[in-house]
Design a protein around this motif. Structure first.
Motif, mmCIF file in Angstrom:
data_model
loop_
_atom_site.group_PDB
_atom_site.id
_atom_site.type_symbol
_atom_site.label_atom_id
_atom_site.label_comp_id
_atom_site.label_asym_id
_atom_site.label_seq_id
_atom_site.Cartn_x
_atom_site.Cartn_y
_atom_site.Cartn_z
ATOM 1 N N HIS A 30 105.438 98.122 79.135
ATOM 2 C CA HIS A 30 106.211 96.986 79.649
ATOM 3 C C HIS A 30 105.343 96.026 80.459
ATOM 4 O O HIS A 30 105.341 94.815 80.211
ATOM 5 N N ALA A 31 104.606 96.569 81.430
ATOM 6 C CA ALA A 31 103.764 95.705 82.253
ATOM 7 C C ALA A 31 102.656 95.071 81.419
ATOM 8 O O ALA A 31 102.319 93.896 81.611
ATOM 9 N N ALA A 32 102.099 95.849 80.467
ATOM 10 C CA ALA A 32 101.044 95.315 79.609
ATOM 11 C C ALA A 32 101.566 94.192 78.725
ATOM 12 O O ALA A 32 100.913 93.145 78.562
ATOM 13 N N ILE A 33 102.747 94.380 78.171
ATOM 14 C CA ILE A 33 103.353 93.324 77.350
ATOM 15 C C ILE A 33 103.585 92.078 78.203
ATOM 16 O O ILE A 33 103.313 90.951 77.782
ATOM 17 N N GLY A 34 104.098 92.276 79.421
ATOM 18 C CA GLY A 34 104.334 91.149 80.316
ATOM 19 C C GLY A 34 103.061 90.412 80.653
ATOM 20 O O GLY A 34 103.017 89.174 80.636
ATOM 21 N N ARG A 35 101.997 91.151 80.936
ATOM 22 C CA ARG A 35 100.710 90.509 81.261
ATOM 23 C C ARG A 35 100.165 89.760 80.046
ATOM 24 O O ARG A 35 99.583 88.676 80.176
ATOM 25 N N GLY A 36 100.332 90.349 78.863
ATOM 26 C CA GLY A 36 99.875 89.679 77.653
ATOM 27 C C GLY A 36 100.602 88.368 77.419
ATOM 28 O O GLY A 36 99.981 87.355 77.052
ATOM 29 N N LEU A 37 101.907 88.368 77.655
ATOM 30 C CA LEU A 37 102.675 87.129 77.507
ATOM 31 C C LEU A 37 102.217 86.090 78.523
ATOM 32 O O LEU A 37 102.135 84.890 78.216
ATOM 33 N N ALA A 38 101.934 86.528 79.736
ATOM 34 C CA ALA A 38 101.486 85.593 80.778
ATOM 35 C C ALA A 38 100.172 84.932 80.382
ATOM 36 O O ALA A 38 99.939 83.756 80.697
ATOM 37 N N GLU A 39 99.296 85.676 79.697
ATOM 38 C CA GLU A 39 97.987 85.156 79.328
ATOM 39 C C GLU A 39 98.013 84.332 78.042
ATOM 40 O O GLU A 39 97.065 83.585 77.764
ATOM 41 N N ALA A 40 99.086 84.477 77.260
ATOM 42 C CA ALA A 40 99.163 83.789 75.971
ATOM 43 C C ALA A 40 99.281 82.274 76.153
ATOM 44 O O ALA A 40 99.921 81.794 77.103
ATOM 45 N N ASP A 41 98.695 81.546 75.261
ATOM 46 C CA ASP A 41 98.711 80.080 75.311
ATOM 47 C C ASP A 41 100.009 79.578 74.687
ATOM 48 O O ASP A 41 100.050 79.147 73.533
#
Length: 315
Positions: A168-179
């Motif tokens: 969950h946290a990893a998915i959230g961080r990935g979305l935050a970093e996505a352009d």
């Protein structure tokens, strides 16, 4: 701890007023006494017998001391207040069941501090017999601690933080970093909390806990499609895409989206990520990278055991 100099009845009455205010706000916000899915009553009331028994064992001394308050004439009203509070807190589960495991756990967490306060009042009332006070206190604290450690639900609870970080946290961080453009940063989730928090994206909760439209009876897939989220996250007990999750017709909701994952949190828990096709490449790269970092840090042991949690403490 009970302090005779403090007007306990006044404090408890204030707490009761605040509690009633919270219930009124919930009804105004969701048009239900409790948000879905708990208020979506279909079928008979269902309790998990193993969970219920283990919880009663953990709470046993606290329950006994709470009821024992009714035997003290000077504390009978206080004891009655505590008993009514505990029973009233569980009333929505009985009226709007069948409760999910999540609802039962929330109820247990909610009444635990109430029972602790009641037990403290009971022990404090044993004035003049200090050794008895100390003995009862040690027995109660020791019982709750040992029974809690021996509870069959401990492995799942102990590993929750690690498993949430890994998915969950990893998915959230990935979305935050996505352009992804700011106006398109909306994610639909079944369990709002970790993913919206770490992503910073707007969230659509299709479980209905935090969505008034769904709580009032709107179809979750219709609400999701109306919000047109860039990403839809779907939990699953296995590696197959589920047909329905909290009333969400998954095939309808994710039609036209690209699939990323699934990503495993623990044994029996997976997360599917669906992304709009024009954003799929940049989102997939970032999410997969974030999940890979989580797996590198926490390993690839997905068993739900206390040993895994203890091993994590060594790292």
């Amino acid at each position: 701890v009970f302090f005779p100099g403090i007007n306990l009845i006044a404090e408890l009455t204030t707490a009761a007023v605040l509690g009633v205010g919270c219930i009124v706000w919930t009804v105004v916000q969701y048009s239900h006494l409790v948000p879905k899915p708990w208020s979506d009553a279909v079928g008979p009331l269902g309790f998990d017998g193993e969970w219920l028994w283990s919880t009663v064992v953990v709470f046993a001394p606290l329950l006994l001391l709470t009821v024992a308050l009714l035997t003290w004439p000077e504390l009978r009203r206080v004891g009655g207040f505590f008993c009514v509070t505990v029973l009233a807190a569980g009333l929505p589960l009985v009226l709007f069941g069948p409760p999910e495991a999540d609802a039962l756990h929330r109820y247990a967490f909610a009444v635990f501090p109430v029972l602790c306060l009641a037990a403290g009042v009971a022990v404090a009332a044993m004035a003049g017999v200090r050794f008895v006070q100390a003995g009862v206190g040690v027995v109660v604290v020791g019982w709750v601690a040992v029974a809690g450690v021996a509870s069959p639900g401990l492995p799942a609870v102990a590993n929750t933080g690690i498993d949430l970080e890994r998915t969950h946290a990893a998915i959230g961080r990935g979305l935050a970093e996505a352009d992804v453009p700011a106006g398109a940063r909306t994610v639909a989730v079944a369990d709002p909390g970790v993913i919206p928090y770490y992503s910073g994206w707007n969230a659509v909760d299709y479980s209905g806990r935090n969505n008034g439209l769904i709580a009032d009876g709107a179809r979750p897939d219709s609400v999701v499609r109306t919000h047109d989220p860039a990403v839809i996250v779907v939990p699953s007990p296995g590696q197959n895409i589920p047909e329905k999750v909290h009333g969400l017709d998954v095939p309808i909701a994710v039609a036209g989206y690209s699939q990323v994952g699934p990503f495993q949190a623990r044994s029996g828990s997976w997360q599917f990520v669906f992304v709009k096709q024009d954003l799929a490449q940049q989102v997939e790269v970032k999410v997969r990278a974030a999940v890979a970092r989580g797996e590198q840090r926490y390993g690839n042991d997905y068993s739900v055991t206390v040993n895994r949690w203890l091993n994590s403490l060594k790292d």
